[in-house]
Design a protein around this motif. Structure first.
Motif, PDB file in Angstrom:
ATOM      1  N   VAL A  90       0.864  -1.176   0.000  1.00 18.88           N
ATOM      2  CA  VAL A  90       0.000   0.000   0.000  1.00 18.88           C
ATOM      3  C   VAL A  90       0.904   1.231   0.000  1.00 18.88           C
ATOM      4  CG1 VAL A  90      -0.210   0.086   2.518  1.00 18.88           C
ATOM      5  CG2 VAL A  90      -1.999   1.102   1.095  1.00 18.88           C
ATOM      6  N   PHE A  91       0.468   2.279  -0.691  1.00 21.65           N
ATOM      7  CA  PHE A  91       1.240   3.523  -0.718  1.00 21.65           C
ATOM      8  C   PHE A  91       0.533   4.545   0.155  1.00 21.65           C
ATOM      9  CE2 PHE A  91       2.525   7.656  -2.270  1.00 21.65           C
ATOM     10  CZ  PHE A  91       3.888   7.499  -2.361  1.00 21.65           C
ATOM     11  N   THR A  92       1.286   5.125   1.082  1.00 18.08           N
ATOM     12  CA  THR A  92       0.753   6.196   1.916  1.00 18.08           C
ATOM     13  C   THR A  92       1.609   7.439   1.717  1.00 18.08           C
ATOM     14  OG1 THR A  92       2.104   5.639   3.846  1.00 18.08           O
ATOM     15  CG2 THR A  92      -0.030   4.537   3.657  1.00 18.08           C
ATOM     16  N   GLN A  93       0.986   8.587   1.820  1.00 20.40           N
ATOM     17  CA  GLN A  93       1.720   9.845   1.660  1.00 20.40           C
ATOM     18  C   GLN A  93       2.795   9.994   2.731  1.00 20.40           C
ATOM     19  OE1 GLN A  93       1.603  11.943  -0.838  1.00 20.40           O
ATOM     20  NE2 GLN A  93      -0.025  10.843  -1.856  1.00 20.40           N
ATOM     21  N   ALA A  94       2.500   9.527   3.928  1.00 18.51           N
ATOM     22  CA  ALA A  94       3.429   9.709   5.044  1.00 18.51           C
ATOM     23  C   ALA A  94       4.661   8.814   4.954  1.00 18.51           C
ATOM     24  CB  ALA A  94       2.708   9.450   6.363  1.00 18.51           C
ATOM     25  N   ALA A  95       4.471   7.550   4.531  1.00 19.16           N
ATOM     26  CA  ALA A  95       5.583   6.593   4.588  1.00 19.16           C
ATOM     27  C   ALA A  95       5.967   6.000   3.239  1.00 19.16           C
ATOM     28  CB  ALA A  95       5.230   5.465   5.557  1.00 19.16           C
ATOM     29  N   GLY A  96       5.286   6.363   2.185  1.00 19.72           N
ATOM     30  CA  GLY A  96       5.570   5.757   0.883  1.00 19.72           C
ATOM     31  C   GLY A  96       5.055   4.325   0.835  1.00 19.72           C
ATOM     32  N   TRP A  97       5.789   3.431   0.162  1.00 13.53           N
ATOM     33  CA  TRP A  97       5.365   2.038   0.029  1.00 13.53           C
ATOM     34  C   TRP A  97       5.560   1.286   1.331  1.00 13.53           C
ATOM     35  CZ3 TRP A  97       2.347   0.645  -3.647  1.00 13.53           C
ATOM     36  CH2 TRP A  97       2.421   1.288  -4.886  1.00 13.53           C
ATOM     37  N   GLN A  98       4.531   0.549   1.713  1.00 15.88           N
ATOM     38  CA  GLN A  98       4.598  -0.286   2.908  1.00 15.88           C
ATOM     39  C   GLN A  98       4.010  -1.652   2.600  1.00 15.88           C
ATOM     40  OE1 GLN A  98       2.406   2.088   5.803  1.00 15.88           O
ATOM     41  NE2 GLN A  98       4.354   2.493   6.813  1.00 15.88           N
TER      42      GLN A  98
END
Length: 101
Positions: A90-98
């Motif tokens: 999943v891509f999140t703005q805060a952490a990038g790819w996780q």
């Protein structure tokens, strides 16, 4: 997108070179491309001679619904076309790819 993800979790070494022309791939990997021709599936091949990391990615509808964010199902193969691992990302703005397995 798939290329940045491949380096994020060390799925492939950062100095590996992208192979964008499928005719430069071994036959087993060209066969995987033919088997993954769905419109929403992407592939990426990265090489560091003699190794090749081949990844396919497609959206995971179930995981996307669950997380309420787009989730990719990523499958990793070696240069012989042998399946190595599957993971969800999943891509999140805060952490990038996780990884979300």
């Amino acid at each position: 997108m798939l290329e940045s993800l491949s380096y994020r979790d060390e799925l492939a070494p950062p100095h590996a070179i992208r192979i964008s022309d499928s005719t430069n791939l071994p036959e087993p990997l060209r066969a995987l491309i033919l088997n993954h021709q769905e419109p929403e599936t992407a592939w990426l091949a990265l090489a560091d001679a003699p190794r090749i990391w081949f990844l396919t990615a497609s959206p995971s509808v179930a995981q996307s619904r669950e997380r309420q964010k787009p989730v990719l199902n990523v499958r990793l193969y070696n240069e012989r076309g042998l399946f190595l691992e599957a993971s969800h990302w999943v891509f999140t703005q805060a952490a990038g790819w996780q990884r979300c397995d």
